[in-house]
Design an enzyme around this catalytic site. Structure first.
Site, PDB file in Angstrom:
ATOM      1  N   ARG A  79     -31.154 -45.784  16.488  1.00 42.43           N
ATOM      2  CA  ARG A  79     -31.586 -46.064  15.113  1.00 42.43           C
ATOM      3  C   ARG A  79     -32.608 -45.035  14.667  1.00 42.43           C
ATOM      4  O   ARG A  79     -33.576 -44.752  15.359  1.00 42.43           O
ATOM      5  CB  ARG A  79     -32.198 -47.470  15.031  1.00 42.43           C
ATOM      6  N   ARG A 107     -27.364 -47.398   8.499  1.00 44.04           N
ATOM      7  CA  ARG A 107     -27.961 -47.442   9.833  1.00 44.04           C
ATOM      8  C   ARG A 107     -26.940 -47.864  10.871  1.00 44.04           C
ATOM      9  O   ARG A 107     -26.019 -48.616  10.576  1.00 44.04           O
ATOM     10  CB  ARG A 107     -29.180 -48.345   9.874  1.00 44.04           C
ATOM     11  N   ASP A 165     -29.487 -52.618  12.915  1.00 43.55           N
ATOM     12  CA  ASP A 165     -30.700 -53.208  12.368  1.00 43.55           C
ATOM     13  C   ASP A 165     -30.786 -54.591  12.997  1.00 43.55           C
ATOM     14  O   ASP A 165     -29.789 -55.320  13.019  1.00 43.55           O
ATOM     15  CB  ASP A 165     -30.596 -53.305  10.845  1.00 43.55           C
ATOM     16  N   ASP A 217     -33.216 -57.982  12.832  1.00 41.81           N
ATOM     17  CA  ASP A 217     -34.332 -58.666  12.178  1.00 41.81           C
ATOM     18  C   ASP A 217     -34.602 -60.000  12.859  1.00 41.81           C
ATOM     19  O   ASP A 217     -33.673 -60.733  13.203  1.00 41.81           O
ATOM     20  CB  ASP A 217     -34.007 -58.953  10.707  1.00 41.81           C
TER      21      ASP A 217
END
Length: 170
Positions: free
Chosen positions: A88, A97, A100, A102
């Protein structure tokens, strides 16, 4: 001596729109399982339009339910490390990207620090987050808004298309 650290449940959103999206999410899931905590549940893969104002390919997203002994901040740092291991690069906010990850929810914790906000501050306004989360945790109560994930999905203002992914589309 046995490990007395408590096991906590966290929900993570994985997503990416570069390279072999399906393979990237599978690799992220494996690395999370090996390094951050036991993946005990995973949503289907969902293909979603990019969120934000940057034209780019569609994303694949998946929510993982993880049992972890890491605290919320340590979990964040671990998933950031996994993102880095996967290549990344952070150049454009909301840009394309490879991966990712989260932290969406961590038990019923409410936390706001310079590095981490839990629950994720945009969880309730992003259909690409709510659809896979509602698949595996529809009755989870958002600790700030005091509504179930299912209810938040019904009220979500985001109109972006979120559909179950079919591998033949890749």
């Amino acid at each position: 001596m046995t490990d007395k650290r408590s096991i906590n449940t966290a929900y993570l959103l994985t997503g990416g729109n570069m390279g072999s999206r399906e393979a990237q999410l599978a690799r992220a899931k494996t690395l999370i399982h090996e390094q951050a905590g036991k993946v005990i549940q995973a949503s289907s893969l969902y293909e979603t339009s990019a969120w934000g104002n940057i034209p780019q390919p569609a994303f694949l997203n998946q929510v993982l339910c993880v049992e972890t002994t890491l605290d919320a901040t340590a979990l964040l740092y671990k998933v950031l490390d996994i993102e880095q291991q996967m290549g990344r690069e952070r150049s454009i906010k909301y840009g394309p990207r490879i991966i990712d990850i989260d932290v969406l929810l961590y038990e019923d914790l409410i936390l706001e620090t310079a590095d981490l906000t839990v629950p994720h501050p945009f969880l309730h306004v992003r259909r690409f987050t709510l659809v896979p989360l509602a698949e595996i945790a529809p009755h989870f109560i958002h600790p700030v808004l005091n509504k179930s994930i299912h209810q938040l999905l019904l009220e979500c203002p985001d109109a972006l298309d979120v559909k179950k992914f079919s591998p033949e589309n890749e």
